[in-house]
Design a protein around this motif. Structure first.
Motif, mmCIF file in Angstrom:
data_model
loop_
_atom_site.group_PDB
_atom_site.id
_atom_site.type_symbol
_atom_site.label_atom_id
_atom_site.label_comp_id
_atom_site.label_asym_id
_atom_site.label_seq_id
_atom_site.Cartn_x
_atom_site.Cartn_y
_atom_site.Cartn_z
ATOM 1 N N THR A 1 -71.335 30.709 51.315
ATOM 2 C CA THR A 1 -70.753 31.809 52.231
ATOM 3 C C THR A 1 -70.328 31.230 53.557
ATOM 4 N N LEU B 1 -73.237 36.976 53.906
ATOM 5 C CA LEU B 1 -72.328 37.649 53.118
ATOM 6 C C LEU B 1 -71.745 38.750 53.691
ATOM 7 N N LEU C 1 -65.716 33.727 46.454
ATOM 8 C CA LEU C 1 -65.117 34.733 47.228
ATOM 9 C C LEU C 1 -64.124 35.395 46.507
#
Length: 666
Positions: free
Chosen positions: A329, A565, A655
């Motif tokens: 992330t 996130l 993602l």
């Protein structure tokens, strides 16, 4: 008693012949009386009447009873007044009367002067007794038939004794035959010292000795030397003597020295006086049962070990993915900010992808070996799969400055298979070639159709494979020699996955190498496609829909993963609230109504399953539930689905997959 008629002259000697064979004393007494004239005849009559052991009576020429003595009454049960005048057939079983036996006896006596027989006769009360019978024809001085003398002796006791003896002999013979015929059990006797005295065919089959080889030898010949030295044989006989019986299971020895697992029963044998005379032994060969039990135990142990392995790998995957998630992330955030172009970022990204690849390989091997990996077949073009595999491997290929040549056909190479798994197969083969080929090497990928199959070969000019490693190259955790400059490392799982995934597609893979430093070639053979090509429906524009802002709740006890996130999703325009555990999440939703709930499964206090259930009860509008977890087994996916989660994503999450999951159902 009825008078016995005066014996008419010389023919009175026929009565003497009526005595049972072997009764010499009775015959001698009768002969002496008859020699004394009239006084002798009177004595003769008195003697006949007084005899208790014999039925002595007279019949007239037609077979009716004419006289009756005390012995006849005792043996047959009739008094003289009840029987004199009756036909002597009354003493015979009905079946013999109907068969004409009575007439036959008199006919023989008339013709030959005498008839003798043994057989069953009938008493007054209907009971049977075994009789010895002598009938003699009586004639006067002129030779005319005047009647018959009949002497009967009750031999029932003797007959029964003979029958009992015969039955005992028959039973003993039958038992011997039975014992001798038993093939499944060794049945034999031992004397008091433990020496073998009998031997059956079952003993020969199980232990290997013929009777002539073993009778007279001590039964310790059947025991391992260690048991003999420990006194096991003497112990068995001592227990059998004291307790009448000894039972045991253990290893025994055949004539050829091989061992078998035996169930043994030793019983003490006594004579009719209760004296111990020896021992009987019954031995059953339970080797097959023992092997079956051992196999079952091994299978059970393997199942336990396999289950423990699956649980360990699931936990390992979870624990490895959890720290990877915030790293991935963070890199994605760096790229979104335009800060991810440095060489250092590229190294982190490349090594992170390698770590994720290792974790996936490890768990895939587990799923394949346990039969839990499913193949989702569709019609595919192998050219596209190979191109994607080369593209996926490009970071390593560029790093090691390899040249890659693709020699594929200009037309479609159609196969039926799972897109992700076949891409994995050829990616592993290209990566393997890149790892084991020195810097600046040459890798060549070719495809050709052979009959109803297609062959794809991945060849390199690398370090090659030694002859001793070649047969084991597809085994788990097998790796070739690693040079100091070799990039990547690995666990030796890639080729195992290739072999098993290709097999699941109905194909095969083989490897060839001329030897060390001469390169190697891996050839995959797959059947050509049989399914008709399916034209997919046009998909919605996910990129545009992904930009629709959502209210998102993130619950994760890993602070880095949770915060990064949240920052990533906020940078894309979403409204995000976070919680460290289920208790905090329930507090957050009092003031924030999420459209999407991204929940970690392994939460403290209450796990993700329980939290999802509680959120459904608390919220008026049910959000879209996404499980974001390090658990990636098929059973984990099934459980999240059963718990009502809409999507199961595995850390570290891609993602694009996450954004598609947010958009789905909008």
């Amino acid at each position: 008693m009825a008078d016995v008629p005066k014996a008419p002259g010389r023919d009175s000697s026929s009565l003497i012949e009526g005595s049972a064979p072997g009764d010499v004393e009775l015959s001698d007494q009768l002969s002496t009386l008859l020699k004394e004239g009239e006084r002798g005849e009177e004595l003769f009559r008195m003697f006949v009447e007084s005899v208790q052991e014999y039925a002595i009576f007279m019949l007239d020429p037609r077979g009716h009873v004419a006289s009756w003595n005390t012995g006849a009454q005792r043996i047959k049960g009739y008094r003289a007044s009840e029987i004199i005048g009756s036909h002597f057939s009354r003493f015979y079983p009905e079946s013999e009367v109907r068969a004409g036996k009575c007439e036959h006896e008199l006919d023989v006596a008339i013709a030959k002067g005498r008839f003798e027989d043994e057989g069953w006769r009938v008493r007054k009360d209907g009971s049977l007794f075994w009789a010895n019978v002598v009938i003699s024809a009586m004639r006067d001085d002129r030779g005319r038939l005047v009647g018959f003398s009949k002497v009967t002796r009750d031999l029932t006791d003797r007959k029964r004794a003979e029958q009992d003896q015969l039955q005992r002999l028959a039973a003993e013979e039958l038992f011997r035959l039975l014992v001798d015929s038993v093939r499944d059990n060794a049945l034999f006797m031992l004397d008091l010292t433990g020496k073998v005295t009998t031997w059956n065919i079952g003993a020969q089959r199980i232990k290997g000795y013929a009777a002539i080889e073993i009778i007279g030898r001590h039964f310790s010949a059947f025991y391992p030397a260690s048991d003999v030295m420990a006194g096991k044989c003497e112990h068995e006989l001592e227990v059998a003597t004291r307790e009448e019986r000894f039972e045991d299971e253990g290893w025994r020895v055949r004539k050829d020295g091989s061992h078998f697992w035996a169930a043994v029963v030793v019983s003490a044998v006594h004579d009719k006086h209760g004296h111990l005379i020896g021992f009987s032994r019954i031995t059953r060969d339970l080797t097959e049962r023992m092997k079956a039990e051992q196999d079952a135990a091994a299978r059970l142990s393997a199942e336990h070990a396999n289950r423990a392995k699956d649980e360990f790998l699931a936990m390992l995957g979870h624990e490895l993915r959890n720290p990877l998630a915030p790293i991935v992330t963070a890199l994605q955030l760096i790229k979104l900010r335009g800060e991810g172009s440095s060489k250092e970022h590229e190294v982190i990204d490349r090594q992170l992808q390698h770590m994720m690849h290792l974790v996936d390989d490890l768990l895939d091997v587990s799923r394949i070996t346990s039969g839990k990996l499913e193949i989702k077949n569709e019609r595919l073009d192998l050219r596209e799969i190979i191109a994607k595999a080369v593209e996926t491997s490009s970071p390593l290929l560029e790093q090691r400055q390899h040249r890659v040549d693709l020699e594929l056909t200009s037309h479609e190479i159609a196969v039926d298979g799972d897109l992700a798994r076949l891409t994995q197969v050829f990616t592993n083969l290209v990566v393997n070639a890149a790892k084991y080929t020195g810097r600046g090497g040459h890798i060549r990928v070719t495809a050709r159709t052979v009959a109803s199959n297609v062959e794809i070969a991945v060849a390199d000019n690398g370090i090659g494979i030694s002859a001793d490693l070649l047969p084991r190259v597809f085994d788990l955790f097998i790796q070739g020699y690693q040079t100091p400059e070799r990039a990547g490392g690995g666990l030796g799982l890639g080729l195992t996955l290739v072999n098993r995934l290709v097999a699941l597609h109905g194909g095969s893979v083989r490897v060839e190498s001329p030897g060390a430093a001469k390169g190697s070639t891996f050839t995959v053979t797959l059947p050509v496609a049989t399914q008709p090509k399916v034209i997919p429906l046009a998909s919605a524009n996910l990129a545009n829909r992904a930009a629709v802002p959502r209210r998102i709740l993130i619950v994760d006890d890993n602070e880095d993963a949770r915060c990064l996130l949240a920052e990533l999703l906020q940078s894309l325009g979403h409204e995000v609230n976070t919680a460290i555990d289920g208790v905090e999440a329930l507090t957050v939703v009092q003031r924030f109504s999420p459209e999407v709930a991204i929940l970690d499964i392994g939460l403290p206090v209450m796990d993700g399953y329980e939290l999802a259930s509680r959120l459904r009860a608390e919220l008026e509008a049910t959000p879209r539930f996404i499980a974001l977890t390090g658990y990636a087994q098929d059973s984990d996916r099934e459980r999240t689905s059963e718990a009502g989660f809409d999507v199961h994503l595995v850390k570290p999450v891609d993602l694009s997959k996450l954004l598609r999951s947010l958009s789905a159902g909008a």
